[in-house]
Design an enzyme around this catalytic site. Structure first.
Site, mmCIF file in Angstrom:
data_model
loop_
_atom_site.group_PDB
_atom_site.id
_atom_site.type_symbol
_atom_site.label_atom_id
_atom_site.label_comp_id
_atom_site.label_asym_id
_atom_site.label_seq_id
_atom_site.Cartn_x
_atom_site.Cartn_y
_atom_site.Cartn_z
ATOM 1 N N ARG A 47 0.823 -1.213 0.000
ATOM 2 C CA ARG A 47 0.000 0.000 0.000
ATOM 3 C C ARG A 47 0.862 1.270 0.000
ATOM 4 O O ARG A 47 0.462 2.286 -0.564
ATOM 5 C CB ARG A 47 -0.956 -0.005 1.200
ATOM 6 N N LYS B 262 -21.542 -16.548 2.144
ATOM 7 C CA LYS B 262 -22.958 -16.284 2.368
ATOM 8 C C LYS B 262 -23.594 -15.362 1.342
ATOM 9 O O LYS B 262 -23.039 -14.329 1.005
ATOM 10 C CB LYS B 262 -23.143 -15.671 3.765
ATOM 11 N N GLY C 174 -10.715 -8.707 -0.195
ATOM 12 C CA GLY C 174 -9.637 -9.398 0.522
ATOM 13 C C GLY C 174 -9.405 -10.842 0.128
ATOM 14 O O GLY C 174 -8.320 -11.229 -0.295
ATOM 15 N N GLY D 295 -14.054 -2.901 1.191
ATOM 16 C CA GLY D 295 -15.423 -2.380 1.266
ATOM 17 C C GLY D 295 -15.777 -1.441 0.134
ATOM 18 O O GLY D 295 -16.886 -1.489 -0.403
#
Length: 391
Positions: free
Chosen positions: A36, A193, A350, A373
């Protein structure tokens, strides 16, 4: 939407407040992965070459408005200096004094923004304090763009603002993938999920031509068709939702691709005894842990005809062999087509990055997003406050 880039700004003699994401992993006081930090080099170098001074703003961890010593950016400053090859000064409190005394090639690194409760509250007062330190605001932290925080949203309304090189690259790649993509478009969505990716699936069925569903999510869709999935991870209470998504896909002309064969085992461990069976032949005492070779063959066939691919999530329990086989094979196919210039492939999230790295496919994808996100919310079709503020 249109946003300004570094090329649209005059940095000569100006101070640039640059929001970056250097939320890197640290073990025993040592940064273990500098990826990063490496990705902000083009922005920092560019601003300095244009005669500007760089003041870095970042968060680290989740201190929730409290000062937490182990989350101080003081620990990361030496790694930032090493990677940038520049003198980096960590500034704890006397921001204005440090800015006034800056040398031309010196980079300032302000203390963890989230130590101030005003950051996550998108407080205008805190944003004004930050804005007073610079002349131009540069957002180079796409991974924080889904947050309406003082350093990503409020400050962009107080100073001339633009996207940094990494942010512009990310937005450009995403626009190519889902904004104005070359068709046919394939999306691969995996994970445990359905419940965590309802918005994502709902958005994608109206935008892509083929939607591959893998991982535990696929089990829920199979069960919704009345198929017995044994002891597999499955959200049986979402059967109606799965059927609704299929109906929406059919109405939109989007093909939903579920496993055509499955790999089942009685235990979830590396090297567990397993067999490949038809989707409706899962033994009652077994669980589905991966898609089989016939599924991979069909996905490869679809990818061969595709022009654009968006990937989020693995096709099976990729963490342990042999249940990483489908993910590895499909990723290798996508990488091969991308390398040959036949496919634009964008991936993020991720687990996704970890799976593609493990498959040895990441380097050949067109673009790998480091955002979690923010990438997911973008795929869901949501407006990202940090991006909207630059418009």
């Amino acid at each position: 939407m249109a946003w300004k880039t570094l090329d649209d700004m005059d940095f000569a003699g100006k101070r640039a407040l640059v929001r970056v994401d250097i939320n890197v992993p640290v073990e025993n006081g040592v940064v273990t992965d500098t990826t990063r930090i490496e990705r902000i080099i083009p922005t920092v170098d560019d601003i300095q070459e244009k005669g500007g001074k760089v003041i870095l703003m970042a968060h680290f961890g989740r201190p929730k408005g409290q000062v937490v010593s182990e989350m101080s950016l003081e620990h990361i400053a030496p790694a930032v200096a090493d990677v940038l090859g520049l003198p980096v000064t960590w500034v704890n409190s006397d921001y204005a004094d440090a800015v006034a005394e800056m040398e031309d090639d010196e980079v300032l690194l302000l203390e963890n923004l989230r130590f101030n409760p005003g950051e996550e509250k998108n407080d205008t007062g805190f944003a004004k304090r930050l804005a007073s330190l610079g002349d131009i605001y540069v957002n180079d932290a796409f991974s924080a763009a889904h947050r309406a925080h003082a350093s990503t949203e409020a400050i962009a309304r107080l100073l001339p603002s633009c996207a940094g090189r990494l942010m512009a690259e990310e937005l450009g790649a995403l626009e190519k993938a889902l904004g104005t993509p070359e068709r046919p478009v394939v999306a691969v969505v995996g994970g445990a999920k359905v419940s965590t990716k309802l918005d994502l699936l709902g958005n994608l069925v109206g935008k892509v031509d083929h939607l591959v569903i893998g991982g535990g999510m696929a089990n829920t869709f199979l069960a919704a068709q009345g198929i017995n999935v044994g002891k597999s991870l499955c959200e049986h209470d979402l059967a109606d939702t799965a059927r609704d998504i299929r109906a929406k896909a059919e109405a939109a002309g989007c093909e939903i691709i579920l496993p055509r064969d499955i790999v089942v085992a009685r235990e979830f461990k590396a090297g567990a005894a397993n067999e490949t069976v038809a989707p409706d032949a899962c033994p009652a005492d077994a669980m589905i842990l991966d898609a089989g070779p016939a599924t991979v063959a069909y996905i490869s066939e679809v990818l061969e005809k595709a022009k654009t691919l968006v990937w989020n999530g693995p096709l099976g329990a990729f963490e342990i062999a042999p249940f990483d086989a489908a993910t590895n094979a499909a990723a290798a196919k996508a990488a091969e087509l991308s390398k040959a210039g036949k496919l634009i492939s964008v991936a993020g999230g991720g687990d996704t990055v970890a799976a593609l790295n493990q498959a040895g496919a990441a380097d050949d994808f067109t673009y790998i997003s480091t955002a979690g996100g923010a990438f997911l919310e973008w795929m869901e079709g949501k407006e990202l406050p940090g991006v909207a503020a630059l418009g």
